[in-house]
Design a protein around this motif. Structure first.
Motif, mmCIF file in Angstrom:
data_model
loop_
_atom_site.group_PDB
_atom_site.id
_atom_site.type_symbol
_atom_site.label_atom_id
_atom_site.label_comp_id
_atom_site.label_asym_id
_atom_site.label_seq_id
_atom_site.Cartn_x
_atom_site.Cartn_y
_atom_site.Cartn_z
ATOM 1 N N ALA A 262 -0.881 -0.115 0.342
ATOM 2 C CA ALA A 262 -2.641 -1.013 0.523
ATOM 3 C C ALA A 262 -3.503 -0.243 0.639
ATOM 4 C CB ALA A 262 -2.313 -2.637 1.336
ATOM 5 N N SER A 263 -3.606 0.980 2.032
ATOM 6 C CA SER A 263 -4.251 1.523 1.993
ATOM 7 C C SER A 263 -4.621 2.287 0.684
ATOM 8 C CB SER A 263 -4.967 2.991 3.467
ATOM 9 O OG SER A 263 -4.532 1.480 4.687
ATOM 10 N N ALA A 264 -4.023 3.278 0.348
ATOM 11 C CA ALA A 264 -3.930 4.145 -0.756
ATOM 12 C C ALA A 264 -5.321 3.502 -2.230
ATOM 13 C CB ALA A 264 -2.918 4.948 -0.765
ATOM 14 N N LEU A 265 -4.384 2.096 -2.755
ATOM 15 C CA LEU A 265 -5.058 1.909 -3.212
ATOM 16 C C LEU A 265 -6.456 1.333 -2.789
ATOM 17 C CD1 LEU A 265 -1.694 -1.088 -4.348
ATOM 18 C CD2 LEU A 265 -3.350 0.683 -5.874
ATOM 19 N N ALA A 266 -6.701 0.749 -2.007
ATOM 20 C CA ALA A 266 -8.033 0.656 -1.447
ATOM 21 C C ALA A 266 -8.960 2.484 -1.832
ATOM 22 C CB ALA A 266 -8.049 0.320 -0.515
ATOM 23 N N PHE A 299 -0.523 -6.717 -3.802
ATOM 24 C CA PHE A 299 -0.293 -6.074 -4.398
ATOM 25 C C PHE A 299 -0.090 -6.572 -5.925
ATOM 26 C CE2 PHE A 299 2.886 -3.689 -3.011
ATOM 27 C CZ PHE A 299 2.450 -3.046 -1.798
ATOM 28 N N ARG A 300 -0.327 -5.755 -6.672
ATOM 29 C CA ARG A 300 0.984 -6.531 -8.097
ATOM 30 C C ARG A 300 0.896 -5.543 -9.134
ATOM 31 N NH1 ARG A 300 -2.743 -11.653 -9.923
ATOM 32 N NH2 ARG A 300 -1.690 -12.071 -8.546
ATOM 33 N N THR A 308 3.206 1.847 -15.741
ATOM 34 C CA THR A 308 2.775 1.155 -14.998
ATOM 35 C C THR A 308 1.816 1.015 -14.083
ATOM 36 O OG1 THR A 308 5.346 0.265 -16.128
ATOM 37 C CG2 THR A 308 4.504 -0.148 -13.494
ATOM 38 N N THR A 309 0.815 0.285 -13.845
ATOM 39 C CA THR A 309 -0.160 0.560 -12.588
ATOM 40 C C THR A 309 0.209 -0.768 -11.612
ATOM 41 O OG1 THR A 309 -1.266 -0.906 -14.023
ATOM 42 C CG2 THR A 309 -1.707 1.894 -14.397
ATOM 43 N N LEU A 310 -0.603 -0.272 -10.672
ATOM 44 C CA LEU A 310 -0.487 -1.378 -9.116
ATOM 45 C C LEU A 310 -1.632 -1.526 -8.653
ATOM 46 C CD1 LEU A 310 1.686 -2.044 -7.419
ATOM 47 C CD2 LEU A 310 1.197 -0.638 -5.825
ATOM 48 N N ALA A 316 -11.350 -9.279 -2.723
ATOM 49 C CA ALA A 316 -12.128 -8.434 -1.274
ATOM 50 C C ALA A 316 -11.346 -7.891 -0.729
ATOM 51 C CB ALA A 316 -12.451 -9.789 -0.461
ATOM 52 N N ALA A 317 -9.677 -7.235 -1.553
ATOM 53 C CA ALA A 317 -8.967 -7.233 -0.874
ATOM 54 C C ALA A 317 -9.158 -5.539 -0.139
ATOM 55 C CB ALA A 317 -7.653 -6.712 -0.616
ATOM 56 N N ALA A 318 -9.546 -4.564 -0.924
ATOM 57 C CA ALA A 318 -10.560 -2.892 -0.983
ATOM 58 C C ALA A 318 -11.431 -3.128 0.155
ATOM 59 C CB ALA A 318 -10.331 -2.399 -1.999
ATOM 60 N N LYS A 319 -12.403 -3.867 -0.194
ATOM 61 C CA LYS A 319 -13.890 -3.744 0.646
ATOM 62 C C LYS A 319 -13.020 -3.833 3.083
ATOM 63 C CE LYS A 319 -18.359 -5.591 1.813
ATOM 64 N NZ LYS A 319 -18.750 -3.738 1.338
#
Length: 919
Positions: A262-266, A299-300, A308-310, A316-319
């Motif tokens: 999740a941190s990497a995606l943010a 995530f999805r 394929t992406t994630l 508001a998750a990234a913020k």
């Protein structure tokens, strides 16, 4: 409660009209946190004992009829029934509808003397049996005095009974959508909490931080010191509910690997392929982690074009993740993202974000790549690169330049909502030609014509900008001239920008393309086509290609080639907008919706307009909102949606804008609303100002279709001479236009001939209009001409010919669901006294005594009817005519019997169809 207030008033209006309309279903749609619960509480306060709120609960979901059992008279319908569950549901549904039809428990006082309001809330937790019963009675509500209000969360429909959901989505149900919490709502809400000076930029920051949710915005304001708005709106606190929701999902997994992903995606901002996520997160085996995160809604996965992406689920998750992340962790992940970046551009962006201090060398590399991104029209990417350069530059003129360049690039990308918080920073920079030019660009997108003009005039008068900056000023003047639809000025300013630019620069390419529209605005379609073909040969990319396709569609629309226009507009409104301009996409959405409407593809047109409006609201670009709202409003109005509900989204200030792109569509939508109210004076008043701002001349060709509309409106209010003069001018200036405008001009002249009593010329005029328009690309306008022609022939007592035209018009309106136009067609057809296909009573014989023209009202009944259809209440009519209120009701009852109708709404549709005389 600012945003939901309009929705509340719409529900109350429908509730108060039950006596006229009969029972109905209303769907109140809005995501969690948008204010549905507040509306329900306000309804209970306003309607008292008439209102019953049935609430689904998680624990009772498995109990049959648990929701229905909350009705105050549930014992009368829930009795021992059949062993077959389906039979039981049918029995309960039958008992419920009979109860509502003969409701003896309803109150005798209140807004609706015999009405009942049943609210279904939290239906995601409701038992299926209750929902099945409500789905059975849905279409039988008209015979009751009950308003069934369904509170629907679009994100929680998967668990609902499919028949119930189908009933709620049916066209017979009125739909009231609670609009996302916007900047106007934010200003009003903040003022109510003691923050009176937040401005547009502060409002935009509040909307962004709250994710467009009212409840979250209220939490943010509650966290601020009373009356003290932060100097930097970007530092608004995160609402606890949003933070808890995002972090709660991650913590519920109990996995540090899910947190790392999740941190990497943010950090990476956009959806990423799995390999890239693994590299940044530092995880060797990501499969199990992804399964767990997807199952808990963190995530999805998404498959598109074989890739394929994630991505993170919550908007508001990234913020939230970035703001709760330790600074050292954030810089560490930035450096890791830079090491694995697939491009130099992304690598430099992450390095600037990870920098511990000033780095002029890195800044120069970022600036070079930002200029390349601008050359390709990738404005959003360019903005982030300019901001990255400013981040590692010392306080200086160079840093100010990069900040302004980033702000301007964001505005050019159409990201006005994101750019507003930067505006105060821009204003704090020392005055300069560049600063005024950038702020003018933002003002134009926000529809602030006077401010944009003042800023550009100041920039021009400074006279020390150099060729590059002067070309930029010319481009801003070009956009200003375009939204005013001033062809000569479009050509003059684009030629100026071309003269000051190198052919490889964005200003040159953009100017050459838009100059084609300048030619088209002067009626020079051949020159416009030649200019666009020249630019098409350049093999443009990104936003430059997007702009070219938009302008090609625009010119095709003006030439009357609506099929080609659809193809071009669809190409200019891409699904993936990162590499294009959101502003261009919105222009394309607006014109695509309009062309689809003219083609007769109303469902597609409404879907396109609504999609564009959602994007426009998110981007906060008022300049284009009215263009999109115009088509959406017109379709909804003709389909019978309540006028006040539809027009609640209309920007009332837009009708006074100097920008025709705002004023004309706003006035056209208002004229349709007035037409449906039977307000001929209001219709003429809405359109008459366009005579001063949008008339065709020898050097100007308007493409807005108000000529025919204003001719008809002026004739209805007795201004025949002015209508004839306008129709003649319209006909002359439309001579070189496409089929659509020429057909409308012929219809306008025919309407004038009809008004003058020259029925032969009127018939020939309508026939000429049909000949021009019968190319399969103007079905909506053809139906309108057919109706006008049939109405004229019916009044000339050529009943058989009238029926032919009216039936053809009716078939079209039936196909597109235009209930208001269907009623008008049926009224005219009944007035012919002839049999017609589609009439259930016809069967090859005359239609009987339903000839409305033969109905005779007494003088007193005529006076009552005239005042009632103008919208007066019984009390107002009694005062005007000096008679008792009971006498008014007595006359109304006899009027209804003569016409065979039941309500004031139906009376307005059948009485005095040619207009309401002064009384």
């Amino acid at each position: 409660m600012p945003g939901p207030t309009r929705a509340l008033h719409s529900v109350l209006d429908l509730w108060k009209s039950l006596a006229d309309t009969g029972g109905r279903i209303v769907v109140l749609e809005g995501a969690s946190g948008t204010g549905k619960s507040g509306i329900v509480r306000a309804l209970q306060d306003a309607t008292g004992h008439s209102c019953e709120v049935l609430v689904g609960t998680h624990w009772s979901r498995g109990v049959p009829f648990a929701l229905l059992g909350q009705l105050r008279d549930a014992s009368e319908i829930l009795q021992e029934g059949s062993e077959c569950p389906a039979t039981m549901q049918l029995q309960v549904a039958g008992a419920l509808i009979e109860l509502l039809r003969g409701d003896k428990t309803a109150p005798t006082t209140g807004p609706s003397s015999d009405g009942r309001l049943i609210v279904l809330d939290d239906i995601g937790f409701a038992d299926p049996e209750s929902l099945q019963v409500f789905s059975q009675i849905g279409r039988r509500m008209r015979d009751t005095r009950t308003l069934l209000l369904i509170c629907l969360d679009p994100e929680s429909t998967d668990s609902l009974d499919p028949d119930f959901l189908r009933m709620a989505r049916d066209s017979h149900a009125a739909r009231i959508e609670i609009c996302d919490f916007g900047t106007d709502d934010a200003i009003e809400l903040a003022a109510g909490r003691g923050f009176h000076d937040i401005g547009d930029h502060g409002a935009a920051a509040l909307v962004t931080q709250s994710g467009g949710r009212l409840r979250a915005a209220e939490e943010i304001l509650a966290l601020l010191p009373p009356g003290r708005w932060p100097a930097d709106p970007g530092q608004l606190p995160l609402p606890p509910a949003v933070t808890q929701e995002v972090l709660g999902r991650i913590e519920s997994t109990g996995s540090s690997e899910v947190e790392d992903v999740a941190s990497a995606l943010a950090i990476l901002r956009r959806p990423q392929d799995l390999k890239r996520v693994m590299d940044v997160a530092g995880i060797d085996d990501v499969e199990g982690t992804i399964d767990l995160g997807v199952a808990r809604g963190v995530f999805r996965e998404h498959d598109s074009a074989g890739r394929t992406t994630l991505r993170l689920c919550h908007p508001a998750a990234a913020k939230v993740i970035l703001e709760t992340m330790a600074p050292s962790t954030r810089r560490f992940l930035r450096r890791r993202a830079a090491e694995t970046a697939p491009s130099e551009e992304e690598k430099l962006f992450h390095l600037s974000a990870a920098s511990l201090g000033l780095d002029p060398e890195l800044a120069m590399r970022l600036i070079t790549i930002a200029v390349d991104a601008e050359r390709e029209g990738r404005w959003e990417d360019a903005a982030q690169l300019h901001f990255g350069a400013a981040r590692v530059l010392p306080a200086s003129a160079d840093r100010d330049h990069e900040l302004l360049a980033g702000i301007d690039a964001l505005a050019s990308a159409g990201r006005v909502a994101e750019v507003l918080p930067w505006v105060e920073i821009g204003k704090s920079i020392a005055p300069s030609v560049l600063r005024d030019t950038v702020l003018a660009n933002i003002a134009t997108h926000r529809g602030q014509a006077a401010l944009a003009d003042d800023l550009l005039a100041r920039a021009e008068n400074a006279g020390a900008g150099g060729d590059e900056l002067n070309a930029q000023i010319a481009l801003r003047r070009t956009l200003d001239s375009l939204v005013r639809w001033d062809g000569p000025k479009i050509c003059a300013w684009t030629s100026r920008a071309i003269e000051l630019s190198d052919p490889s620069e964005p200003a040159y390419v953009e100017s050459r393309v838009v100059r084609g529209l300048g030619f088209a605005a002067q009626g020079l379609l051949a020159e416009a086509d030649a200019e666009l073909r020249t630019m098409a040969a350049q093999r443009l990319r990104g936003a430059q290609e997007q702009r070219l396709r938009l302008c090609e569609g625009w010119v095709a629309m003006l030439a009357g080639d609506h099929r080609k226009a659809v193809r071009d507009f669809e190409a200019a409104a891409p699904t993936h907008r990162e590499r294009g301009s959101l502003r261009i996409s919105l222009w394309a959405y607006g014109w695509l919706a309009r062309v689809q409407y003219l083609l007769g593809e109303w469902d597609d047109a409404l879907q396109t307009a609504e999609a564009g409006l959602r994007i426009c609201d998110d981007a906060n670009i008022p300049l284009l909102a009215q263009l999109l709202q115009w088509t959406a409003a017109e379709i909804r109005l003709w389909r019978g949606r309540p006028v006040d509900e539809v027009m609640s989204r209309s920007g009332h200030g837009a009708i006074l804008s100097d920008y025709l792109a705002m004023q004309v569509p706003a006035r056209l939508a208002r004229s349709v609303a007035a037409d449906l109210r039977g307000d001929h004076d209001g219709r003429a008043a809405a359109l008459r100002p366009l005579l001063d701002v949008d008339r065709g001349t020898e050097s100007r060709s308007s493409f807005w279709p108000w000529g025919w509309e204003i001719v008809d409106a002026l004739i209805a209010v007795g201004m025949s001479e002015q209508a004839a003069e306008i129709a003649g001018s319209f006909h002359v200036h439309a001579a070189t236009s496409g089929a659509y405008m020429r057909g409308c001009a012929e219809a306008a002249k025919a309407r004038v001939a009809q008004d003058a009593g020259d029925l032969a010329e009127a018939e020939h005029g309508f026939d000429r209009a049909l000949t021009i328009l019968m190319d399969g690309q103007n079905d909506t306008t053809v139906a309108k001409v057919l109706f006008s022609r049939g109405q004229m022939l019916r009044r000339a007592n050529r009943r058989r010919d009238a029926v032919e035209s009216l039936v053809r018009a009716r078939e079209f309106y039936e196909g597109v669901g235009a209930e208001a136009q269907l009623r008008r067609c049926d009224r005219e057809l009944r007035a012919t006294g002839m049999a017609w296909r589609g009439n259930p009573d016809a069967e090859g014989s005359p239609a009987g005594p339903e000839n409305i023209d033969s109905i005779i009202l007494t003088p007193q009944e005529m006076s009552v009817a005239d005042l009632v259809v103008q919208g007066m209440t019984n009390a107002e009519v009694s005062r005007r005519l000096f008679i008792a209120e009971k006498t008014v009701q007595y006359h109304l009852t006899h009027i209804y019997e003569k016409f065979g109708i039941r309500s004031r709404t139906e009376l307005a549709a059948v009485h005095l169809g040619d207009g309401i005389p002064e009384v």
